[in-house]
Design an enzyme around this catalytic site. Structure first.
Site, PDB file in Angstrom:
ATOM      1  N   LEU A 151      55.502  31.679  70.134  1.00 34.16           N
ATOM      2  CA  LEU A 151      55.254  32.860  70.959  1.00 34.16           C
ATOM      3  C   LEU A 151      56.207  32.879  72.151  1.00 34.16           C
ATOM      4  CD1 LEU A 151      53.515  35.375  71.414  1.00 34.16           C
ATOM      5  CD2 LEU A 151      52.032  33.968  72.863  1.00 34.16           C
ATOM      6  N   TYR A 152      56.526  31.710  72.701  1.00 32.38           N
ATOM      7  CA  TYR A 152      57.502  31.645  73.798  1.00 32.38           C
ATOM      8  C   TYR A 152      58.800  32.329  73.391  1.00 32.38           C
ATOM      9  CZ  TYR A 152      61.123  29.585  76.777  1.00 32.38           C
ATOM     10  OH  TYR A 152      62.207  29.397  77.604  1.00 32.38           O
ATOM     11  N   ALA A 153      59.332  31.966  72.232  1.00 36.41           N
ATOM     12  CA  ALA A 153      60.574  32.571  71.750  1.00 36.41           C
ATOM     13  C   ALA A 153      60.400  34.064  71.526  1.00 36.41           C
ATOM     14  CB  ALA A 153      61.017  31.883  70.466  1.00 36.41           C
ATOM     15  N   THR A 155      58.390  36.133  73.059  1.00 40.38           N
ATOM     16  CA  THR A 155      58.335  36.878  74.317  1.00 40.38           C
ATOM     17  C   THR A 155      59.715  36.986  74.954  1.00 40.38           C
ATOM     18  OG1 THR A 155      57.737  34.889  75.592  1.00 40.38           O
ATOM     19  CG2 THR A 155      55.937  36.283  74.779  1.00 40.38           C
ATOM     20  N   LYS A 156      60.524  35.951  74.814  1.00 38.72           N
ATOM     21  CA  LYS A 156      61.874  36.014  75.370  1.00 38.72           C
ATOM     22  C   LYS A 156      62.750  36.993  74.589  1.00 38.72           C
ATOM     23  CE  LYS A 156      62.272  33.300  78.956  1.00 38.72           C
ATOM     24  NZ  LYS A 156      62.686  33.884  80.247  1.00 38.72           N
TER      25      LYS A 156
END
Length: 345
Positions: A151-153, A155-156
Site C-alpha cells: 500500500l505504501y508503494a 499511495t506514492k
C-alpha cells in the site's frame, strides 16, 4: 530563494533544509511530529535548523488543509518541496490508514496549495517501491509501474499520478523523484542501518531477511540532497524533452511534469552491507537469517542516466564511507549517545 518544505523534522527533510539554510536561502518547514518513531529525534533535528535565522518551523498535519495553507502562504515560496509522508514498507501492513491519510489526502492538500500559490517549481518525493513487481532492471523512469506490491508503494504512485494531473490542468512545473534506500547520519530508527548498528552495539541479534540475498541501490543522504538541490533548477518545460546518449526523458507529453530516479546505479548485497557495518563497529553481528518479508522485493537497481544528464551529478559515495559516517554519528552525536553503557565500546 524562499522554500516551503514539508517534512523538515524528518531524516531527508532535515538534511535538505540544513543545506539550503547554509547556502543562505529562507526555509519554512512544515511537519506533523508524528509518533511513528521517537519524536525526540525529530525535535533534535528541528532544534539544529532553528539555529538559523532563515528557518521557521510550523507544526501541523498534512491532512489539516487550513494549517498547511496558512503556513505555505506565510512562506511566500518560490519553490515547494514535498517530502513529508508516512514512510515504511512494512508498517503499511500494520497501519494502512496512516498511508491513506498522509500520502493520499496530505499530498492532495499539498497539490491544492501549489495550485493556489503557483511556485516556480513543485518537487515531490516518491520511492523506488513504485516499481513494484517490475523485474526489468535497471529501473528506468519510463518503465510501467502498474503492479505495486505494498500500500505504501500504491499511495506514492497515486501521488505521482495526481501531481501529473495538476501539472497539466494548472500548468504547474512539477518534478517527482524516486528515492532508493537512503541512509546516513540522523537516519530513522526503523531503517536497516540504524537497527543493525543499534542491535550490534547492544549485543542483540539482527534479523536478516531474504537470507541476506537481497540487493539494494543504496544512496548516501548527502548525495541525495545534492541531487535535489540541482533538480530545483531543472524546471520541466512542456514540449521540451532532453536528449542524450542512452537517455530517455520521462517528460510528460501533456504537461510540464517529469519523473527522475535519484540513485547511483550500483547495487550492494545485504550481506555485504552487514559485513561493512561489522568492520566499522569492530564487532560481529549475531545473525538471525529470515525469509523474505511481505512487501519486500529481491533487488532495486536504478538507471541514473536521466539524473546525470539533467544535473551533471550522480550519487557516488561508497557504502563503506557512508556507513562509517553513520557509525561516527551514532557513537558521538545522536541524541542520547553515550548515555547507555551497553552501547559503549
Amino acid at each position: 530563494m524562499r522554500f516551503f518544505i514539508t517534512g523538515t523534522a524528518g531524516f531527508i527533510g532535515f538534511h535538505l533544509a540544513r543545506r539550503l539554510l547554509d547556502e543562505g536561502h529562507f526555509v519554512v518547514g512544515f511537519d506533523g511530529m508524528t509518533p511513528y518513531y521517537d519524536v525526540r529525534l525529530k525535535e533534535a533535528r528541528h532544534a539544529i535548523l532553528a539555529r538559523s535565522n532563515g528557518f521557521q518551523a510550523r507544526i501541523g498535519m498534512l491532512e489539516d488543509m487550513a494549517a498547511l495553507e496558512r503556513a505555505a502562504r506565510d512562506a511566500e515560496p518560490e519553490i515547494i518541496i514535498h517530502l513529508a509522508a508516512q514512510a515504511g514498507v512494512r508498517y503499511s501492513l500494520e497501519n494502512p490508514r496512516a498511508y491513506a491519510d498522509s500520502n493520499l489526502i496530505g499530498s492532495f492538500n499539498v497539490l491544492e496549495v501549489a495550485r493556489m500559490l503557483s511556485p516556480r517549481h513543485l518537487l515531490l518525493a516518491s520511492t523506488s517501491s513504485a516499481y513494484g513487481a517490475n523485474e526489468e532492471m535497471p529501473f528506468m523512469e519510463i518503465h510501467r509501474t502498474d503492479h505495486p506490491i505494498t500500500l505504501y508503494a500504491a499511495t506514492k504512485k497515486a501521488m505521482e499520478v495526481m501531481s501529473h494531473s495538476y501539472a497539466h490542468l494548472w500548468t504547474l512545473p512539477t518534478t517527482c523523484f524516486r528515492f532508493f534506500t537512503v541512509y546516513g547520519p540522523w537516519g530513522r530508527p526503523d531503517m536497516a542501518l540504524f537497527k543493525f548498528v543499534d542491535a550490534i552495539m547492544k549485543d542483540l541479534p539482527i534479523d536478516i531477511y531474504g537470507q541476506g540475498e537481497m540487493r539494494r541501490d543504496f544512496t548516501y543522504v548527502d548525495d541525495l540532497v545534492e541531487a535535489i538541490v540541482r533538480l530545483v533548477a531543472c524546471i520541466p518545460v512542456a514540449g521540451a524533452p532532453v536528449s542524450g546518449e542512452g537517455v530517455e526523458d520521462s517528460l510528460s507529453p501533456a504537461a510540464p511534469w517529469r519523473l527522475v530516479n535519484i540513485a547511483g546505479g550500483h547495487t550492494t548485497e545485504l550481506m555485504e552491507f552487514v559485513e561493512t557495518i561489522e568492520r566499522c563497529l569492530g564487532r560481529t553481528a549475531r545473525r538471525n537469517m529470515m525469509p523474505m518479508q511481505k512487501g519486500d522485493v529481491p533487488a532495486t537497481y536504478a538507471d541514473h542516466r536521466l539524473l546525470e544528464h539533467l544535473t551533471g551529478f550522480r550519487p557516488s559515495t561508497p557504502v563503506t564511507e557512508g556507513v562509517e559516517k553513520f557509525v561516527a554519528w551514532y557513537r558521538n552525536e545522536r541524541p542520547g549517545a553515550g548515555s547507555n553503557p551497553e552501547v559503549e565500546n
